[in-house]
Design an enzyme around this catalytic site. Sequence first.
Site, mmCIF file in Angstrom:
data_model
loop_
_atom_site.group_PDB
_atom_site.id
_atom_site.type_symbol
_atom_site.label_atom_id
_atom_site.label_comp_id
_atom_site.label_asym_id
_atom_site.label_seq_id
_atom_site.Cartn_x
_atom_site.Cartn_y
_atom_site.Cartn_z
ATOM 1 N N SER B 323 39.317 28.933 39.453
ATOM 2 C CA SER B 323 39.853 29.716 40.463
ATOM 3 C C SER B 323 39.048 29.580 41.852
ATOM 4 O O SER B 323 39.705 30.041 42.904
ATOM 5 C CB SER B 323 39.883 31.207 40.127
ATOM 6 O OG SER B 323 40.745 31.211 39.031
ATOM 7 N N HIS B 368 50.181 41.843 38.726
ATOM 8 C CA HIS B 368 49.527 42.546 40.028
ATOM 9 C C HIS B 368 50.368 43.122 40.818
ATOM 10 O O HIS B 368 50.000 43.724 41.880
ATOM 11 C CB HIS B 368 48.561 41.465 40.489
ATOM 12 C CG HIS B 368 47.619 40.870 39.922
ATOM 13 N ND1 HIS B 368 47.418 39.678 39.358
ATOM 14 C CD2 HIS B 368 46.550 41.492 39.505
ATOM 15 C CE1 HIS B 368 46.286 39.358 38.755
ATOM 16 N NE2 HIS B 368 45.718 40.536 38.812
ATOM 17 N N CYS B 381 44.788 36.341 41.706
ATOM 18 C CA CYS B 381 46.204 36.138 40.966
ATOM 19 C C CYS B 381 46.496 34.803 40.904
ATOM 20 O O CYS B 381 47.346 34.141 42.027
ATOM 21 C CB CYS B 381 47.139 37.113 41.768
ATOM 22 S SG CYS B 381 48.893 36.979 41.183
#
Lengths: 368, 599
Positions: B323, B368, B381
């Site tokens: 990420s 989310h 996210c």
Amino acid sequence: MFDHRLWRNLDFPLLLLTCALVIVGLVVISSATLVNISGDQFFYARRQAVWIVFGFSALLLIASIDYTQIHRLAPYLYVLNLLLLLAVLFFGREAWGAQRWLDLKIFNFQPAEFAKIILIVTLANLLAAREGNFDAFFSSIPSLAHVLLPTVLILLQPDLDTSLVLLVTAFGMLFMAGVKSRHMHVYLLLSVIGSVLFYFFGLRDYQRLRLTVFLSPEKYPLGPGYQLNQSLIAVGSGGFSGKGLFDGTQSQLAFLPAQHTDFIFSVLAEETGFIGAVTLLLLFSLLIFRILRIAAVARDSFGTLVCVGVAGMFTFQLLVNIGMAIGVMPVAGLTLPFVSYGGSSLLTNLLAVGLVLNIGMRRHKLMF
Amino acid sequence: MNKSMLKRLRFFSAATLLVMLVLTARLAWLQIYRYDYYFSRAETNRIRALPVTAPRGIIYDRHGEVLAGNRAGFTVSLLDLPKRDRPEVARFLATLLETDEDWIHERIAERRFSTFAPIRLKNDVSPEVVARVREQQLELPGVIIETQPVRYYPGGSLAAHLLGYVGEIGPGELQRATEQGAAYRAGDNIGKFGLESAWESKLRGRDGTLLVETNRFGQRVSVLDQENPLPGHNLQLTLEARLQRAAEQALAGVIAAAREAGNEQAGRGAIVALDPRSGEILALVSYPAFDPNSISLDFPALRDDRDQPLVNKAILGTYPIGSTMKMVGAVAGLEEGVLDERTRIVCSGPKIFFRGENPRGCFRGAAHGPLNVVRALAKSCNIFFFELSLRLGIDTMERYAHDFGFGRLTGLQDITGEADGVFDSREQRRSRGTRWHPGDVLSVAVGQANTRVTPLQLANYAALLANGGIHYRPRLVRAVTNHQGEEVYRSEPEILRSLEYSEETWHIVRQGMESVTAPGGTAATLFRLPVRIAGKTGTAQVGGRDTNLSPHTLFVGYAPAEAPEIAFAVIVEHGESGALTTLPLVEALVGEYFREAGE
């Protein structure tokens, strides 16, 4: 231009003597360089062998061209010579504080070596043309200028030793050409005065010491006298019959610097003794007398003068090189012809022999 | 030929003859009359030129702490050994030096034709060995003790991958060095790795010579002359030894704790920290490490170690980016105008993007709700960045990833071996002969495709984000000084390229990175530190879904968030949980960096 009758006139003894000297050289180089930094015991010997093959091919080639052709090329050769020497000064590769080599990628080429043989040819040409006209003092001035130009270029490299070879060789040729002996005396006197002035004003202290250390080497066991002392020990301890090839303690323990080039004679004298050293001198004597014999029978003065020049060059280099190794001459950087390691010098010397053989082969005017 | 010429020719011959006679007479004098004198001179001529090894240059950290120095060591060497004494001496030395006789004979034989310098048998022997040799000197002709500087690393394994180590020059290296005109001899030491290798020519110095007279036992009778060795140049590094030490200890601690907690896969990791204002590397850790002091003994074990301690993972290890990739997407989206700060994307849990694919979603299937780019970074996210990547397309993503330095070298030259990694793209697939699927852009966007990056690239990425897109060449060497302390070289910050993005873009992305470490972010625990950190967590799946390999944990960031002084990347292989691995590491690293000296 290629005639089998010519080859019947080939001076085989001279060729054989040359071969013998080159082979002696190869053997001594092998011995002197068994211990070397590359770790390959025949590194130098192998390279020298390649030069020998190349050199003899050049010798045969130069012997097969009628030397009158070379005679005719003399002025061009002279210009080429100057250009090469200038090229060294401007593009040369520097090593050991002097600029002497041209980097030709596959090998390094030392134009000063070739300058010797080229000068012999061009000076012989000049002198032969003026033969019998040396009565007036100024008549030999052009020849002097002719010699001094390349000499100065070599001196600038700086290579004092090779420029001296040029001067001495030229001196011998002038004498041979018939320059009046009282003129020669004047030149001699001028050279002596010039040398003395150069010694006191043109040299630094360490250079002066290098020139005179041979008179009392024991005073300087290290530094300037180190090489010479080690060389004297090598030669002296060789005794009458030597320590045996590849067994010289001085040589194999590498006490001698430059033992495959400038001090090759010390290795030979240590390992083969007085017998070997004198045999080498004998080979050289025979070689030089053979050359002088050809000088005597050459068909023209150009031929005679070239032969005398070649003989003079060999004799002087031999005197300086061996003389240095045994302490009767100052330490100088001159090679022992045919024996020392080095491509340019071997090639020059073989070319010189080729030229002499050429003159010998064409001693009679052939009738067709 | 006329008569006068013939006369002169005779004169010539006479002169030649005279020269030969003079030379012969002198030879007879030297070789026959004075033979005894010279023979004895040759016998006692035991003047030997002993090489004196130059001490290698010292390597300091940026504050002058010694990282690599020298200490005195003793070497047992052989000078000329008379043939008849050889078997006996070899036998004695074999027991003393714990080697075998044949090996000693081989050493003598192989050096016979290479050099006349002493044959070094064993370096850095103990004082007891020295004492035994000295006691038995009379029975050991030709055996000498040389003192030689021995390379010493006071910190042990501290910064080992970066310092490297030295070792005896190998035959291949010797040949190469000789061809390049460098004066090496068999038995010399040469830098083998890291800075020691890359800066060999500066560190080495020039050996001196000692001209000594020896007696027939090889003992030195007198020193005749000496040429002092010229010590090598010293290196001053950009490294903070204090920070490096803290980072190494923290990484080792975290990995040990993970293993203790039952994570058997943990065992390797890397940390890189650099100054985003100059590209100076402050710490560079690769775990596990080795001790360069004992490398020659440990080498076989190190080489076979599963965790590859000899590999510098900080510059050579390539890892899935995870990420931490998301800032690339954010910057691309903002710069390309496909979103702005207010653009919201709704995350309502896992969803199927392409027919025939499994549903994709966020960590633990979270939903989310609607989020803008700042909050999407804070929450990491996936859905947001999936949608964004579909709007951008893979080719645009690739352009930005390339801008940030993925798939290309960062330009570190002070040590060699940097890997360039891979950025997964259409072109990349084509060159590998595999197919590109439309859904792959989603995987790329969250760092789960075939993209591979080095920790150094990640730290450089963090620096680019911190300083607004200036790519400085990463540097390890700050200055080189000679042994008299004069500076011979100083490295200056070198800008390799600059990214021309709008100030607005940088500002928004940095805000996102700051919210990561704020309450509600994925690294909220870092909020309690006195210094504000901006960063991004990453958890990278490895080896596909079916294997049971734990994911790698990553963190890239910089601090202080408002005026960055340090940018860093941290990776723990199979770290499983960022909270237990990377976040404590970041805390330790940043904590140490901003700790007041003496605190």
